[in-house]
Design a protein around this motif. Sequence first.
Motif, PDB file in Angstrom:
ATOM      1  N   TYR A  41     -27.627  62.731   5.384  1.00  0.00           N
ATOM      2  CA  TYR A  41     -28.600  62.407   6.434  1.00  0.00           C
ATOM      3  C   TYR A  41     -30.038  62.730   5.998  1.00  0.00           C
ATOM      4  O   TYR A  41     -30.985  62.134   6.480  1.00  0.00           O
ATOM      5  CB  TYR A  41     -28.262  63.161   7.715  1.00  0.00           C
ATOM      6  CG  TYR A  41     -26.947  62.715   8.325  1.00  0.00           C
ATOM      7  CD1 TYR A  41     -26.734  61.370   8.647  1.00  0.00           C
ATOM      8  CD2 TYR A  41     -25.917  63.619   8.573  1.00  0.00           C
ATOM      9  CE1 TYR A  41     -25.532  60.942   9.201  1.00  0.00           C
ATOM     10  CE2 TYR A  41     -24.714  63.204   9.137  1.00  0.00           C
ATOM     11  CZ  TYR A  41     -24.532  61.863   9.445  1.00  0.00           C
ATOM     12  OH  TYR A  41     -23.353  61.442   9.989  1.00  0.00           O
ATOM     13  N   PHE A  76     -31.804  66.593  10.509  1.00  0.00           N
ATOM     14  CA  PHE A  76     -31.087  65.547  11.248  1.00  0.00           C
ATOM     15  C   PHE A  76     -30.589  66.072  12.599  1.00  0.00           C
ATOM     16  O   PHE A  76     -30.221  65.313  13.482  1.00  0.00           O
ATOM     17  CB  PHE A  76     -29.918  65.025  10.406  1.00  0.00           C
ATOM     18  CG  PHE A  76     -29.365  63.710  10.880  1.00  0.00           C
ATOM     19  CD1 PHE A  76     -30.078  62.527  10.714  1.00  0.00           C
ATOM     20  CD2 PHE A  76     -28.127  63.641  11.516  1.00  0.00           C
ATOM     21  CE1 PHE A  76     -29.573  61.309  11.152  1.00  0.00           C
ATOM     22  CE2 PHE A  76     -27.609  62.423  11.960  1.00  0.00           C
ATOM     23  CZ  PHE A  76     -28.333  61.260  11.774  1.00  0.00           C
ATOM     24  N   LYS A  77     -30.599  67.419  12.740  1.00  0.00           N
ATOM     25  CA  LYS A  77     -30.174  68.006  14.018  1.00  0.00           C
ATOM     26  C   LYS A  77     -31.279  67.872  15.070  1.00  0.00           C
ATOM     27  O   LYS A  77     -31.056  68.112  16.241  1.00  0.00           O
ATOM     28  CB  LYS A  77     -29.809  69.487  13.823  1.00  0.00           C
ATOM     29  CG  LYS A  77     -28.524  69.659  13.028  1.00  0.00           C
ATOM     30  CD  LYS A  77     -28.092  71.099  12.957  1.00  0.00           C
ATOM     31  CE  LYS A  77     -26.792  71.208  12.157  1.00  0.00           C
ATOM     32  NZ  LYS A  77     -26.702  72.454  11.433  1.00  0.00           N
ATOM     33  N   ARG A  82     -33.752  62.345  13.503  1.00  0.00           N
ATOM     34  CA  ARG A  82     -32.873  61.187  13.700  1.00  0.00           C
ATOM     35  C   ARG A  82     -33.702  59.924  13.953  1.00  0.00           C
ATOM     36  O   ARG A  82     -33.342  58.835  13.509  1.00  0.00           O
ATOM     37  CB  ARG A  82     -31.890  61.449  14.853  1.00  0.00           C
ATOM     38  CG  ARG A  82     -30.866  62.525  14.523  1.00  0.00           C
ATOM     39  CD  ARG A  82     -29.747  62.566  15.544  1.00  0.00           C
ATOM     40  NE  ARG A  82     -30.196  62.941  16.870  1.00  0.00           N
ATOM     41  CZ  ARG A  82     -30.369  64.184  17.307  1.00  0.00           C
ATOM     42  NH1 ARG A  82     -30.116  65.201  16.501  1.00  0.00           N
ATOM     43  NH2 ARG A  82     -30.775  64.430  18.538  1.00  0.00           N
ATOM     44  N   HIS A  83     -34.822  60.083  14.642  1.00  0.00           N
ATOM     45  CA  HIS A  83     -35.703  58.935  14.910  1.00  0.00           C
ATOM     46  C   HIS A  83     -36.240  58.369  13.581  1.00  0.00           C
ATOM     47  O   HIS A  83     -36.202  57.154  13.345  1.00  0.00           O
ATOM     48  CB  HIS A  83     -36.847  59.386  15.833  1.00  0.00           C
ATOM     49  CG  HIS A  83     -37.810  58.288  16.132  1.00  0.00           C
ATOM     50  ND1 HIS A  83     -37.509  57.257  16.997  1.00  0.00           N
ATOM     51  CD2 HIS A  83     -39.057  58.028  15.664  1.00  0.00           C
ATOM     52  CE1 HIS A  83     -38.526  56.428  17.051  1.00  0.00           C
ATOM     53  NE2 HIS A  83     -39.479  56.864  16.241  1.00  0.00           N
ATOM     54  N   HIS A  86     -33.559  56.497  11.781  1.00  0.00           N
ATOM     55  CA  HIS A  86     -33.302  55.192  12.390  1.00  0.00           C
ATOM     56  C   HIS A  86     -34.360  54.169  11.951  1.00  0.00           C
ATOM     57  O   HIS A  86     -34.036  53.037  11.580  1.00  0.00           O
ATOM     58  CB  HIS A  86     -33.276  55.328  13.920  1.00  0.00           C
ATOM     59  CG  HIS A  86     -32.932  54.059  14.618  1.00  0.00           C
ATOM     60  ND1 HIS A  86     -33.738  53.476  15.557  1.00  0.00           N
ATOM     61  CD2 HIS A  86     -31.857  53.223  14.481  1.00  0.00           C
ATOM     62  CE1 HIS A  86     -33.188  52.356  15.979  1.00  0.00           C
ATOM     63  NE2 HIS A  86     -32.036  52.171  15.348  1.00  0.00           N
ATOM     64  N   GLY A 108     -22.991  64.524  13.651  1.00  0.00           N
ATOM     65  CA  GLY A 108     -24.280  63.853  13.463  1.00  0.00           C
ATOM     66  C   GLY A 108     -24.157  62.359  13.719  1.00  0.00           C
ATOM     67  O   GLY A 108     -25.011  61.750  14.372  1.00  0.00           O
ATOM     68  N   PHE A 112     -26.116  60.091  16.595  1.00  0.00           N
ATOM     69  CA  PHE A 112     -26.941  58.974  16.136  1.00  0.00           C
ATOM     70  C   PHE A 112     -26.512  57.681  16.827  1.00  0.00           C
ATOM     71  O   PHE A 112     -27.338  56.886  17.261  1.00  0.00           O
ATOM     72  CB  PHE A 112     -26.817  58.854  14.615  1.00  0.00           C
ATOM     73  CG  PHE A 112     -27.839  57.962  13.985  1.00  0.00           C
ATOM     74  CD1 PHE A 112     -29.160  58.369  13.882  1.00  0.00           C
ATOM     75  CD2 PHE A 112     -27.492  56.710  13.496  1.00  0.00           C
ATOM     76  CE1 PHE A 112     -30.118  57.550  13.301  1.00  0.00           C
ATOM     77  CE2 PHE A 112     -28.437  55.885  12.912  1.00  0.00           C
ATOM     78  CZ  PHE A 112     -29.761  56.310  12.814  1.00  0.00           C
ATOM     79  N   GLU A 115     -27.614  57.682  20.509  1.00  0.00           N
ATOM     80  CA  GLU A 115     -29.052  57.492  20.712  1.00  0.00           C
ATOM     81  C   GLU A 115     -29.517  56.071  20.406  1.00  0.00           C
ATOM     82  O   GLU A 115     -30.394  55.547  21.061  1.00  0.00           O
ATOM     83  CB  GLU A 115     -29.832  58.473  19.830  1.00  0.00           C
ATOM     84  CG  GLU A 115     -29.834  59.866  20.408  1.00  0.00           C
ATOM     85  CD  GLU A 115     -30.403  60.896  19.434  1.00  0.00           C
ATOM     86  OE1 GLU A 115     -30.673  62.005  19.877  1.00  0.00           O
ATOM     87  OE2 GLU A 115     -30.544  60.593  18.237  1.00  0.00           O
TER      88      GLU A 115
END
Length: 324
Positions: A41, A76-77, A82-83, A86, A108, A112, A115
């Motif tokens: 990630y 990534f947490k 995560r944004h 993406h 994870g 993901f 979201e």
Amino acid sequence: IKKVGVLTSGGDSPGMNAAIRSVVRTCAYHNIECIGIYRGYQGMIEGDFKEMGPRSVNNIVNKGGTILKSARSSEFKTAEGRHKAHENLLKAGVDALVVIGGDGTFTGALLFNKEFDFPIMGIPGTIDNDIFGTSHTLGYDTALNTVVEVIDKIRDTASSHNRLFFVEVMGRDAGHIALNAGIGAGAEEILIPEEDLGLERLLESLQKSKASGKSSSIVVIAEGDKIGKNVFELKDYVEANLPEYDVRVSVLGHMQRGGSPSCFDRVLASRLGVKAVESLIDGKSNFMVGLQNDAVSLTPLEQAIKGKTMIDRELLRVSDIMST
Ligand code: F6P
């Protein structure tokens, strides 16, 4: 789907390369593009991507480790991490993911997916074999063979010196490696987190084994065992209570994670990679591919994370009888 991203995350395990190869070649077979994401990630967050075709995975079916590298990403947490990840996937045109790893990796993945509604399939890769929904995780079989081979060598020296060896094997929360490799290597006792043998019973058992004429012994202990003492304290405890024993400790450590994957792990990796990609093509998402009753199966990622793997209690009985 048009472009699949593949990554390995968490502790590496033998067979991960064979799984990457399978994902890449299954994509090529179905005329889908594939990119490799480096360092799990973390590489997704940093946009560390590489286009992969069938020739980029030549000569890796037999290699331990992972050519894509692995990491445990704390960024990534966070929602921000995560944004970013993406955004990078969108920029690269990736519209589906195959993640190879353990329960941290799947946790994870699930987040993901929730979201961003991103199609994801998981492949279980960890030597611990502690993932619900598959009888075998990638690397477990290889690790068992590695451990048995090493304990065979320890047995030679244990026997020459009439010694008792405590051999600590990996398994953060699970005793699968200890139990199976212990039986395979002929251990006198096997200490695992799922079963509290107790210190008293351990002493009794060692006494009994000495009295029965055995001059050397191997005790296999899983790193996650809950007997209340670490392997070095256990050595001191046994020597203090049973002075007739000369005890040594061997902690096998990360060597258990390395090496060329067994044939079983290579075949498993190939089967799971095909199923993962073809499930994405079929419009499926949020599943882990696994092996159940020797058939490739799908388990919802949520169950794979939450479900508890059980040890086979019959194996404990077999181990007991074998140490007669
Ligand atoms: O999950 C696989 C595993 O090898 C465990 O058996 C062990 O407890 C852990 O990973 C070690 O992690 P690291 O490589 O981060 O020290």
